[in-house]
Structure formats: C-alpha cells, structure tokens
Design a protein around this motif. Structure first.
Motif, short mmCIF file in Angstrom:
data_model
loop_
_atom_site.label_atom_id
_atom_site.label_comp_id
_atom_site.label_asym_id
_atom_site.label_seq_id
_atom_site.Cartn_x
_atom_site.Cartn_y
_atom_site.Cartn_z
N GLU B 109 0.84 -1.19 0.00
CA GLU B 109 0.00 0.00 0.00
C GLU B 109 0.88 1.25 0.00
OE1 GLU B 109 -2.18 -0.57 3.56
OE2 GLU B 109 -3.50 -2.09 2.70
N PRO B 110 0.33 2.42 -0.34
CA PRO B 110 1.13 3.65 -0.31
C PRO B 110 1.81 3.83 1.05
CG PRO B 110 -0.94 4.08 -1.40
CD PRO B 110 -1.04 2.68 -0.85
N THR B 111 3.10 4.09 1.00
CA THR B 111 3.92 4.18 2.21
C THR B 111 4.76 5.45 2.16
OG1 THR B 111 4.11 1.76 2.09
CG2 THR B 111 5.60 2.89 3.60
N GLU B 112 4.81 6.14 3.30
CA GLU B 112 5.63 7.36 3.38
C GLU B 112 7.10 6.98 3.52
OE1 GLU B 112 4.49 10.62 3.72
OE2 GLU B 112 2.33 10.29 3.97
N ARG B 113 7.92 7.50 2.65
CA ARG B 113 9.35 7.26 2.73
C ARG B 113 10.07 8.61 2.59
NH1 ARG B 113 11.76 4.65 4.57
NH2 ARG B 113 13.24 3.59 3.25
N PRO B 114 11.34 8.67 2.96
CA PRO B 114 12.04 9.96 2.88
C PRO B 114 12.03 10.53 1.45
CG PRO B 114 13.35 8.37 4.11
CD PRO B 114 12.18 7.62 3.56
N TYR B 115 12.00 9.65 0.46
CA TYR B 115 12.06 10.12 -0.93
C TYR B 115 10.68 10.37 -1.53
CZ TYR B 115 11.31 5.09 -1.43
OH TYR B 115 10.82 3.80 -1.31
#
Lengths: 140, 138
Positions: B109-115
């Motif tokens: 699923e959509p995941t928050e990452r630094p990029y």
C-alpha cells in the motif's frame, strides 16, 4: 507441463504478494489457500517447492525484515516493533529474530548502519535476512 | 557519451493481455505495435513521454527455444525474472485507489518514505511495478 507450472507459480506468487501486503496480520493459511483455489496441504507443499521455504517461514522473514527496518530507521521500542510487525509475544519475536539475524533486536539496533536508500519494496526484498540454509532445502 | 535511456524491455506471456493491462488499466499509450513476421514488436510509453519506450516482449522461438522460453515463463510467473519498472506520479494515493478499483493487484500500500510516497503492484504476468510520488523540493 510448463503451463501447469506457470499457473501454479503465479498462484503461489499471488499468495506471497498477499502476505507481503498484510505481513502484520496473523498468518491465515486457510484463507491464502482459498484465495488461490487449492487445499491447505497442497498450498504449503507447493509454496515450499516454488520459493524454497514454507509460507510460515517466508512470513517470519518478512516480519523480521520489517522489524529490522523499524529498528534502523525509527525510535520505536523493541516491544512496540514486535507487535507492529505481527508477533504476539516478545519472547517469540526475540527468539525468531535471533535465530534469523544472529543477534538480538537491541544488538542489531546498536550496530545498524545507514538507512537503505532504495525504493522500499526493493529494500524489503533485498534486506530480508536469509534463512541460513533452511530456505535452500527445496529437495529435503 | 549517452543522451538518454530510450528503450527498456520486460517479458510478458500474452501481448494482448499486456495491452489490456498497460494501456487499459495503467493508462500507457501504444508507441509501436507492428508485426515483424518473426515477432510482434509492441512498445508502450507514458502519455506525452514518447522518448522512453518499454518493449513488451513475448519469450519464445525463434529468439529462444521452447524449453528456454518455458523456463522464462515459469520464472516470470513466480516474480523472479528480475525486471521491474519504476513510475512516478503526482498523487500516489489517488493512483492507488483508482488502480485498486480496476482490480490491479498491489504488493504494498502507499507508504511514506524519505524520498516520497510509494506503493508496489504486480502486472498479470509477475513483473513488479513501483509507483512513486517524489518529495516536492521547493
């Protein structure tokens, strides 16, 4: 023969993808087997023949990989991380982690290097610890 | 020395089904669809980005013998051929919802990452696709 293998492989990949999506939920072999239209026993046997390890072991490695990620890149406590990746007891988590990684979660956290600068799913596949030979035992 | 990456390739086991997926669901455009006699040259691109094509190639004779092609298909079906595509989007969560509604199978699923925010999906054949909404740099 080949088409049958392809069809079987695709089903097993579908089930593995479902585990990747929902790694923190309890392993429901019955639901996975239903999803890919095979019996539970057939599912476990075929999954192992396809990917070299049982569904249970795959999920354990996936969870340990996610816990390694959280230990490396977050400040969350080991207990919090244990439950966040789907383990229901700290004892089982610590034992499984040590068995797979060779160190305790806290030792791993202290020695972890820089964050993995790759797309997360890529990192998930490549930083997942190996099973120390267990995964290779397709014949045995 | 080089100017750009213009053409990449992934294996698909059925080119009509590949069109349904890459054009019908993901919204790619057909760049070239030509019967060369010995093979069907089928490339797609992101709308408005014709400079970068992806060849949807069917493994088989005469490029490879049937035994080899069957090995490639078996590996592809279990997600092990090694090819994957990275795409960018303006809105990862919206794209995720739209594709989910079309029956696309996601691996993450959509995941928050630094990029940025990213998610992963699988094409009907076993290829992996990543979708990333890059972090806005002001």
């Amino acid at each position: 023969m080949s088409r049958a293998v392809e069809e079987s492989n695709r089903r097993m990949l579908r089930a593995r993808d479902a585990m990747d999506r929902a790694y923190a939920r309890p392993l429901d072999v019955a639901a996975l087997a239903r999803m890919v239209h095979v019996s539970q026993a057939h599912f476990i046997r075929t999954f192992r023949a396809t990917f070299g390890e049982t569904p249970h072991r795959y999920l354990q490695r996936r969870r340990v990989e996610r816990s390694m990620f959280m230990l490396r890149e977050t400040e969350r406590s080991v207990t919090e991380i244990c439950f966040a990746v789907g383990f229901t007891s700290l004892g089982t988590f610590s034992r499984t982690f040590r068995e797979i990684v060779g160190r305790s979660p806290s030792e791993y956290r202290r020695s972890a290097g820089a964050p993995v600068a790759a797309p997360s799913c890529f990192g998930m596949a490549w930083t997942r610890p190996s099973s120390f030979g267990e995964a290779g035992g397709t014949a045995g | 020395m080089f100017n750009a990456i213009t053409l990449s390739q992934i294996f698909v086991t059925d080119q009509d089904e590949a069109l349904d997926f890459y054009v019908g669901k993901l919204g790619f455009e057909v760049k070239v669809d030509q019967d060369l006699g010995f093979m069907r040259w089928l490339t797609v691109c992101v709308p408005g980005e014709p400079g970068r094509e992806i060849l949807l190639e069917k493994p088989g004779p005469p490029a490879m013998d049937e035994g080899t092609a069957s090995q490639v298909r078996e590996l592809l079906a279990k997600g092990a051929t090694g090819g994957w595509i990275g795409l960018t989007t303006d809105d990862c969560r919206k794209t995720y919802e739209e594709l989910l509604a079309k029956g696309v199978e996601f691996t993450q699923e959509p995941t928050e990452r630094p990029y940025g925010i990213d998610c992963g999906l699988r094409d009907p054949f076993g290829n992996a696709i990543r979708i990333n909404q890059p972090v806005q740099v002001d």
